[in-house]
Scaffold this motif. Structure first.
Motif, short mmCIF file in Angstrom:
data_model
loop_
_atom_site.label_atom_id
_atom_site.label_comp_id
_atom_site.label_asym_id
_atom_site.label_seq_id
_atom_site.Cartn_x
_atom_site.Cartn_y
_atom_site.Cartn_z
N UNK B 125 0.94 -1.10 -0.16
CA UNK B 125 -0.03 0.10 -0.06
C UNK B 125 0.79 1.39 0.14
N UNK B 126 2.19 1.10 -0.30
CA UNK B 126 3.01 2.25 -0.38
C UNK B 126 3.39 3.00 0.85
N UNK B 127 2.83 2.25 1.90
CA UNK B 127 3.42 3.11 3.07
C UNK B 127 4.80 3.00 3.52
N UNK B 129 7.07 3.13 1.16
CA UNK B 129 7.73 4.29 0.30
C UNK B 129 7.30 5.75 0.88
N UNK B 130 6.12 5.82 1.33
CA UNK B 130 5.73 7.32 2.06
C UNK B 130 6.87 7.41 3.13
N UNK B 131 6.89 6.31 4.03
CA UNK B 131 7.92 6.65 4.97
C UNK B 131 9.33 7.13 4.42
N UNK B 132 9.98 6.39 3.50
CA UNK B 132 11.07 6.61 2.94
C UNK B 132 11.06 8.23 2.21
N UNK B 133 10.07 8.62 1.54
CA UNK B 133 9.84 9.86 1.17
C UNK B 133 9.84 10.93 2.03
N UNK B 134 9.58 10.35 3.33
CA UNK B 134 9.83 11.62 4.25
C UNK B 134 11.11 11.60 5.27
N UNK B 135 11.97 10.97 4.57
CA UNK B 135 13.46 10.91 5.08
C UNK B 135 13.55 10.02 6.15
N UNK B 136 12.76 8.89 6.52
CA UNK B 136 12.61 7.92 7.43
C UNK B 136 13.26 6.46 6.80
N UNK B 137 14.39 6.10 7.53
CA UNK B 137 14.87 4.81 6.95
C UNK B 137 13.87 3.60 7.56
N UNK B 138 13.01 2.99 6.55
CA UNK B 138 12.37 1.73 7.15
C UNK B 138 12.81 0.83 7.86
N UNK B 141 13.28 2.41 11.35
CA UNK B 141 12.04 2.57 12.05
C UNK B 141 11.10 1.17 12.11
#
Lengths: 271, 272
Positions: B125-127, B129-138, B141
């Motif tokens: 569900x691209x969550x 990718x969303x996390x990564x796009x906001x500068x968080x390393x999945x 996290x």
């Protein structure tokens, strides 16, 4: 008035006549803040084949293309969620393909992304979703974060008191998309990327999203890239348009120029 | 023939890339344990999910395993009039093998599948990718807190399974075989205390009983995270990732158990 003007007129008749920032001659004076040069990318099959694309400060570039033509891939390359096989992707003057993960993360923080299906964190409340980039990337106190979250939710025409405590699953598709926009602009990014912002929405929700996108252009002067196959919505927000076909940009120009193009594929695409 | 070789080649490449991806994920997740920001709240949440959430199933598994061990051994040992050694047998079996392995398999089935399903859903569900796009390393996290939670909670669950298993065995020994409780418990303690010492200090069974689940905790969480983050193709892909996570973790637990046992036997030979 020729046929092209008629067509444009038919899809622009509901528009605010004021063109968005970056439209027309202003572009010529601006500098590209995002630049893809000869970008090639293949997974099992080639997706992008020598894409060249420039985005100027303050403009809204709409990238049209059929489903599976590689539009969303371009956005992921800009965010460096993907790395091209060949070519360069320059964002804010830096080739993101050569940056370390941490350096790329710093670039990403200057970009907001609105995902096709909003991609809200379904275990977090709406408040926590919008607050996420602020909590992750700033040291702001929670009181200030709440203030910003409320402001951004109001900007996207949502009542903070009504939606903040809800989970994404409790909202409609259009409302989720609006929360996605609020989250994307929470940290006041320089650039906002939209991946199929109107996909799967009813006409009223599409209208809301188009209005919001234009509001971001006019009120905040945000540079935007919108990838979509929705011609009507795309033309209503575009300063310039690109058309992607089989992994290549086959048209670059204004909406008017696109409508006037004699190219049979473009005419077929416009319907 | 060429087609068969091509298929084998593609399969082997996939396996090699998968192994590389798994170890790269593990290496990065471990590296982030010492990097800021640290997600304490996520760690506590995962400890609750993996540890407290798995407690009922661990209690039941431990209890019935200890009871059935005592029951079966009473039949066989009774033939030689040796049923007073039930405690020795239950204690050794639970602490050395059954406690760690069964607890790990239960946690793999419950928490490992949950991790794969959760991260898989987030991926499709691209969550992520969303996390990564906001500068968080999945990985920082999502994976590191789960890995640490597994490393901490699986040994604790194993100790609980061991204790409950021994108590289950005690109940059968006392109520059904008429062995005095103190005889049973002396048997348990006698076996554990006389199995040798690691570095001359730590009882071998104690070390083995805690070291194995520590490794198993890493295997369960990393496998779940790896398959979850690799999920593709919508809900079907999430289902596939979940199944693969449980099957792979279970096989790795059983195989690793053998090699760890062998290693401990070499390091600390059993007392003759």
């Amino acid at each position: 008035m020729n046929a092209a003007d008629d067509y444009l007129d038919s899809i622009r008749h509901e528009l605010d006549p004021t063109p968005g920032p970056g439209a027309g001659s202003a572009i010529a004076e601006a500098r590209p803040i995002i630049e893809l040069e000869d970008v090639w990318l293949a997974f099992d099959e080639p997706v992008l084949r020598g894409v060249n694309l420039r985005v100027y400060e303050g403009e809204t570039l709409v990238v049209f293309g059929e489903s599976g033509s590689g539009k969303s891939t371009i956005l992921k390359l800009i965010l460096r969620l993907l790395v091209p096989d060949r070519g360069s992707v320059r964002v804010f003057g830096q080739d993101v393909t050569r940056l370390s993960y941490e350096e790329a993360a710093a670039v990403r923080r200057r970009i907001g992304m609105v995902f096709q299906y909003a991609a809200l964190f379904d275990s977090l409340t709406i408040y926590e979703n919008v607050a996420y980039p602020l909590r992750e990337n700033t040291n702001l106190p929670e009181v200030e974060i709440e203030e910003i979250v409320r402001e951004k939710l109001r900007f996207v025409d949502l009542d903070p008191d009504r939606v903040m405590a809800l989970l994404p699953g409790e909202l409609s598709g259009g409302m989720r998309k609006r929360v996605g926009i609020a989250r994307a602009i929470a940290a006041d990014p320089d650039v906002v990327l939209y991946d199929e912002p109107t996909a799967g929405l009813d006409p009223l929700a599409v209208e809301t999203i188009v209005t919001l996108t234009r509001k971001l252009q006019t009120e905040l002067g945000v540079t935007s890239i919108v990838v979509t196959h929705d011609i009507r919505a795309g033309f209503r927000v575009a300063s310039r348009v690109n058309l992607l076909r089989d992994g290549k940009i086959i048209f670059e120009g204004t909406p008017e120029e696109m409508v006037a193009s004699p190219d049979p594929y473009i005419q077929a695409f416009l319907g | 023939m060429a087609r068969v070789l091509g298929t084998i080649d593609a399969w082997m490449r996939d396996v090699a890339l998968g192994v590389q991806g798994f170890f790269t994920l593990g290496q990065r997740a471990v590296r982030f344990t010492a990097a800021r920001p640290f997600y304490w709240q996520d760690l506590i949440e995962q400890m609750d999910r993996i540890g407290v959430g798995s407690l009922p199933i661990i209690l039941l598994t431990g209890l019935f395993t200890g009871m059935v061990l005592a029951l079966q051994s009473s039949v066989e040992l009774g033939k030689f009039g040796a049923d007073i050694y039930i405690g020795n047998l239950v204690g050794a079996s639970m602490v050395r093998e059954l406690g760690p392995v069964l607890a790990a398999l239960m946690v793999a089935g419950r928490a490992g599948s949950g991790i794969a399903a959760e991260l898989g859903s987030m991926r499709v569900t691209e969550q992520i990718d969303a996390m990564e796009s906001m500068g968080t390393d999945p990985i920082k996290k999502l994976v590191t807190p789960r890995l640490l939670a597994g490393l901490i909670m699986v040994p604790m669950l194993t100790v609980i399974a061991d204790v409950v298993g021994i108590v289950g065995g005690l109940a059968i020994a006392v109520l059904r075989v008429d062995i005095p409780a103190d005889v049973y418990l002396r048997g348990v303690w006698g076996t554990l205390a006389t199995s040798g010492f690691v570095f001359g200090v730590f009882p071998r069974d104690f070390v083995s009983g805690l070291f194995k689940p520590f490794v198993f905790g890493g295997i369960i969480t990393l496998t779940g995270c790896y398959y979850g983050l690799s999920a593709t193709g919508g809900t079907e892909g999430v289902g596939l990732a979940t199944t693969r996570a449980v099957v792979t973790a279970s096989i790795l637990i059983l195989a690793t158990d053998y090699f760890l046992t062998q290693l401990l036997l070499v390091i600390v030979p059993p007392v003759q």
